[in-house]
Structures are given as C-alpha cells and as structure tokens.
Enzyme design. Structure first.
Site, PDB file in Angstrom:
ATOM      1  N   SER A 166      -7.901 -39.470 -11.095  1.00  0.00           N
ATOM      2  CA  SER A 166      -6.797 -38.417 -11.841  1.00  0.00           C
ATOM      3  C   SER A 166      -6.185 -37.503 -10.586  1.00  0.00           C
ATOM      4  O   SER A 166      -6.777 -37.548  -9.609  1.00  0.00           O
ATOM      5  CB  SER A 166      -7.389 -38.030 -12.845  1.00  0.00           C
ATOM      6  OG  SER A 166      -8.247 -38.470 -13.564  1.00  0.00           O
ATOM      7  N   ASP A 224     -12.390 -30.718  -6.618  1.00  0.00           N
ATOM      8  CA  ASP A 224     -12.658 -31.605  -5.620  1.00  0.00           C
ATOM      9  C   ASP A 224     -11.952 -32.755  -5.362  1.00  0.00           C
ATOM     10  O   ASP A 224     -11.260 -33.087  -6.223  1.00  0.00           O
ATOM     11  CB  ASP A 224     -13.984 -32.412  -5.639  1.00  0.00           C
ATOM     12  CG  ASP A 224     -15.522 -31.158  -5.441  1.00  0.00           C
ATOM     13  OD1 ASP A 224     -15.263 -30.126  -5.621  1.00  0.00           O
ATOM     14  OD2 ASP A 224     -16.507 -31.836  -5.644  1.00  0.00           O
ATOM     15  N   HIS A 274     -10.638 -26.397 -12.301  1.00  0.00           N
ATOM     16  CA  HIS A 274     -10.711 -25.196 -12.484  1.00  0.00           C
ATOM     17  C   HIS A 274      -9.710 -24.126 -12.068  1.00  0.00           C
ATOM     18  O   HIS A 274      -8.669 -24.591 -11.738  1.00  0.00           O
ATOM     19  CB  HIS A 274     -12.141 -24.490 -11.535  1.00  0.00           C
ATOM     20  CG  HIS A 274     -13.230 -25.156 -11.916  1.00  0.00           C
ATOM     21  ND1 HIS A 274     -14.183 -24.614 -12.298  1.00  0.00           N
ATOM     22  CD2 HIS A 274     -13.590 -26.518 -11.561  1.00  0.00           C
ATOM     23  CE1 HIS A 274     -15.041 -25.424 -12.496  1.00  0.00           C
ATOM     24  NE2 HIS A 274     -14.842 -26.716 -12.146  1.00  0.00           N
TER      25      HIS A 274
END
EC number: 4.1.1.65
Length: 295
Positions: free
Chosen positions: A256, A113, A169
C-alpha cells in the site's frame, strides 16, 4: 529487480518482493494483463483474498512468510503463535521502543515503515509526470479547492511492501478532519506494476483527510489501496487532539502507499531523501524517523 537506498547502512540494496514471480507474470505477459483487467484489479478479488486472510486457516502462512522474508518478530507485541490469522499478523502492532519517535518539535517524522520518495516545490498540475502525461493533485483527491492550497509545497510518497509494518501514524501533534473515500481499482503499487500502469495512484481506491498540524500547518494525508488490500482502516478519532506518532490507521493484507502533501514554506525535507529521489531511488525509512524539519 528493485534497488533502494538503505539510509542506515548508506548502501544500495535489492528489495525482496513478495510474489515477484506472480507480479512479473501479471504485469508483463498479455495473458496476465488480461487476467489483471478482468479480475485482479476488481474489488471482489481483493475482498475475497482479504476474507481468506481473516480466517483461522490462513494462520499456517505466517511461519513461512516470516522465514522467507526474514521478518523480525522480536519487536512485535505478540509472539508468532499468538496471531489468530494472517491478517492479525500482517496488521501486527509493535513495541513502542522499537520505533522511537523523534520528539523534536521542529522535526517531521515518517508516518510509517517503507520506501520513500520526496519532492519539493511541487507543481499542482504536474504532481506526477507519467509517460508524457501530467496528473494533478486535484486528480488524486477529486477536490480542486483543497488541492489549490498546496501549490509549491512538498510531497512524500511512502510505499509499504507486504513485508513491512502496515500501520501508519501522525507526523505531529494536531487535529485531523474526517476521511473522504474515493472508490477505485486495486492495482499493485509495486514498481513492477508502476512500469506498466504508471497512473495507478489515480485509478486505485484511496482515502484522504486534512491534518491540522500544530507545528507545520495544514497537511494532506492520502492513503492508496492496492491488490489484496481488503481494507484501509482509519483508527483515529476526527476533530480530537492527536499526539505526534499516534496511530492513524492500518492496511490489511497487501502492499500500500501513504502520501503526504505539505504547504509551501512549512517544512524542509532532508537533503539526502531529495537527492536519492532525484537519482531515481527510494529510501528505506522507519516510522518515527526524522525526514525533515520546520521551514
């Protein structure tokens, strides 16, 4: 004020920035900048704050954070009272159905996201052009041999805000190498900080590895730490078969960035993402969402 493009609503929106008053003071005032260089960018500051976020006493921050930033907890595996500390909430896992993975083998999906920038036909010696200075991919990963293989390829930069889901991911089936770690500073990766410290990606702590993707060839994963990110934790097993959408790792507290580099003629990034980037806007993306296709 940070304006971004909401791909779902097809509208521009204003980002709610966690700690925006603090960020503006730190990166805009002479005293704040001095404080930044003396302490905030140092590992010890982020490590101490990360330690606090691991303590049970930090749990009391969760409710106000959820309320202030309207975070949807219905998609979380845990209920709000089940989190043991703030970092437990921050690194929360989601119900798989809340982030469906585009299963088309020809589709490239977002690794997480966040707010995304996308580039094609990259020049390795000018991956980032900042205030008239050119920074190369080699500068980012400190490896000329690996960097040279991505000339003319594509790049996505996914910025994770403190309010985002903070696990990242894999974008395809494949096998991933071990991670190389590069020591560095801990500047914020927020656009507020980028305006003042535009080369922070090359100064901050970062980690990288090569992912041998089944359908898109070799690609380069880079994770960049930031202020108050106590750790970048890799949870995958190197040199083992990986499924598309499997977790690679997660960031502890703080904003991040995840950066992916694809080789030339391996993928075609969706045109709307390229257009928004060319217009100077990040696009809001969810993990598993299609962002491109096989070349």
């Amino acid at each position: 004020m940070i304006k971004y493009y909401n791909r779902k609503s097809k509208k521009y929106e204003i980002e709610q920035v966690a700690g925006d008053t603090y960020l503006n003071w730190i990166y805009s005032s002479p005293i704040g900048m001095r404080f930044l260089e003396l302490l905030i960018k140092k590992k010890i500051f982020s490590k101490l704050y990360g330690h606090f976020c691991d303590k049970k006493s930090s749990k009391k921050k969760i409710s106000s954070f959820v309320k202030d930033f309207n975070i949807d907890l219905s998609c979380c595996e845990k209920k709000i009272n089940d989190f043991e500390c703030f970092n437990d909430f921050f690194t929360r896992k989601l119900i798989p159905a809340s982030r469906p993975i585009n299963t088309d083998i020809n589709s490239v999906v977002s690794p997480g996201d966040g707010k995304l920038l996308a580039y094609k036909n990259i020049n390795l010696n000018n991956v980032f052009n900042i205030k008239g200075y050119s920074y190369s991919l080699s500068d980012l990963i400190n490896n000329n041999e690996v960097a040279s293989t991505f000339e003319g390829g594509s790049c996505i930069i996914l910025r994770l805000c403190p309010t985002d889901y903070h696990r990242f991911h894999f974008v395809d089936d494949g096998i991933c190498s071990t991670t190389t770690k590069i020591k560095g500073d801990y500047y914020s990766v927020n656009p507020i900080a980028l305006k003042k410290i535009p080369d922070l990606f090359f100064r901050n702590k970062r980690e990288w590895c090569i992912f041998h993707s089944k359908h898109f060839g070799e690609l380069l994963h880079v994770e960049v730490g930031a202020t108050c990110v106590g750790s970048i934790l890799q949870t995958y097993t190197p040199d083992k078969n990986i499924k598309k959408g499997s977790e690679k790792g997660f960031f502890k507290f703080g904003g991040s960035t995840t950066i992916l580099f694809f080789k030339r003629n391996s993928i075609v990034i969706d045109q709307d993402l390229i257009e928004q980037t060319n217009n100077g806007y990040e696009t809001q993306i969810l993990m598993g969402e299609k962002i491109g296709k096989k070349f």
